[in-house]
Design an enzyme around this catalytic site. Structure first.
Site, PDB file in Angstrom:
ATOM      1  N   TYR A  80      34.282  18.387 122.525  1.00  0.00           N
ATOM      2  CA  TYR A  80      32.988  18.330 121.346  1.00  0.00           C
ATOM      3  C   TYR A  80      33.124  16.738 121.002  1.00  0.00           C
ATOM      4  O   TYR A  80      34.124  16.614 120.226  1.00  0.00           O
ATOM      5  CB  TYR A  80      33.503  19.308 120.052  1.00  0.00           C
ATOM      6  N   PHE A 231      26.172  30.492 119.335  1.00  0.00           N
ATOM      7  CA  PHE A 231      24.766  30.267 119.413  1.00  0.00           C
ATOM      8  C   PHE A 231      24.198  31.685 118.816  1.00  0.00           C
ATOM      9  O   PHE A 231      22.979  32.378 119.255  1.00  0.00           O
ATOM     10  CB  PHE A 231      24.118  30.076 120.692  1.00  0.00           C
ATOM     11  N   GLY A 234      21.241  30.217 116.950  1.00  0.00           N
ATOM     12  CA  GLY A 234      20.332  29.088 117.580  1.00  0.00           C
ATOM     13  C   GLY A 234      19.376  29.556 118.725  1.00  0.00           C
ATOM     14  O   GLY A 234      18.510  28.629 118.870  1.00  0.00           O
ATOM     15  N   PRO A 238      14.584  25.463 117.256  1.00  0.00           N
ATOM     16  CA  PRO A 238      14.339  24.535 118.285  1.00  0.00           C
ATOM     17  C   PRO A 238      15.434  23.392 118.586  1.00  0.00           C
ATOM     18  O   PRO A 238      15.811  22.798 117.456  1.00  0.00           O
ATOM     19  CB  PRO A 238      12.834  23.849 117.736  1.00  0.00           C
TER      20      PRO A 238
END
Length: 319
Positions: A80, A231, A234, A238
């Site tokens: 990351y 996610f 998510g 968008p």
């Protein structure tokens, strides 16, 4: 929920109570107890697909506020990073000296080059170097939980995980790793890992409209293994999932449940995820203190049976 405060004039007024990560309950990762509402570190560096890094002071503020609100489970990875931002370095800068109850989970296997492209997947003998890289970046002498993140990219890949899991078990025995987990795996790969070593968590992509792992989630509950979706919100946002279009399925139903509770749609999606079982941990990521507080507050959102029936009936998008 509100608490009363006394103003300078002596009158009393109500102010909202600060959200508390403990409101969602706790679970154990091996011998480590964490609040089920945690924090994912990926968004601390910025937004995927946008080369502009997030202001460093904003990310540090998020981390410090998270700990103030009771978050004691942070998920990160050495890959990351942007050229001028590293999630691990931000965590160390914001939170050292670390609290005794803070559990940091990281991932190995995948790695990225400085230009952001995924590098060839690590061989078993390369995992020690990745573990040591995380230790160095975080400023620790060992890692609490290390997930074998299987495959490059977001799609899952078949294949044997035995040699890689065995290598992590050896690093645990050497004192560099406390507990082993797996990420982005198929059910049969979890079975294979369990034949080699105890597994404390499975971290897979999962959410209200991404439910291919309903069966794996249930099995983890039966085995006492934490299931940690990534996610989880998510899919409907968008740009949140690289290369993916936001899911429109169920948007009206989610918004209706949110309105009934005075909540946001994202909070409803997060609360639904936590309602999937007491072993389900949430690690929503954000670079905003405001969004962090909303996410933590979602841990106290109690959905009714009717709410859950409405949400459960939402069909996932067609492949």
């Amino acid at each position: 929920m509100t608490i009363n405060t006394t103003t300078a004039a002596g009158s009393r007024q109500a102010r909202p109570a600060a959200p508390d990560a403990a409101a969602a309950g706790t679970w154990r990762l091996g011998d480590l107890t964490v609040n089920r509402l945690g924090l994912g570190a990926m968004r601390l560096i910025g937004t995927l697909g946008n080369p502009v890094p997030r202001p460093r002071e904003d990310s540090i503020a998020v981390l410090r506020r998270a700990v103030e609100l009771g978050v004691n489970h942070i998920d990160t990875a050495a890959f990351y990073f942007f050229p001028t931002r590293s999630a691990n370095e931000l965590i160390g800068a914001a939170l050292q000296p670390y609290r005794d109850d803070l559990v940091i989970t990281t991932k190995v296997g995948a790695s990225q080059s400085r230009d952001g492209a995924f590098e060839p997947y690590a061989r078993p003998d390369q995992l020690r170097g990745q573990v040591e890289e995380n230790i160095r970046q975080l400023g620790r002498d060992h890692l609490d939980v290390v997930n074998l993140r299987w495959g490059n990219g977001l799609g899952r890949e078949a294949g044997s995980v035995a040699e890689h899991v065995g290598a992590l078990a050896e690093l645990r025995d050497a004192g560099l790793v406390r507990h082993v987990g797996v990420s982005n795996v198929l059910p049969e790969q979890l079975d294979e890992a369990l034949q080699i070593t105890p597994v404390v968590c499975v971290q897979n992509r999962y959410g209200l409209t991404e439910r291919a792992d309903d069966g794996l989630l249930a099995r983890c509950g039966e085995l006492g293994i934490a299931f940690v979706p990534f996610f989880s919100m998510g899919a409907a946002v968008p740009g949140a999932v690289p290369g993916g279009r936001p899911h429109e399925q169920g948007r009206a139903e989610v918004e209706a449940v949110a309105a009934a509770h005075g909540a946001t749609p994202s909070q409803v999606r997060l609360a639904w995820t936590l309602h999937r079982g007491p072993h389900v941990l949430a690690i929503p990521g954000t670079g905003s203190v405001e969004h962090l507080e909303q996410n933590v507050a979602a841990g106290a959102l109690r959905l009714s049976d009717d709410d859950l029936a409405t949400l459960d009936a939402i069909s996932p998008p067609s492949a």
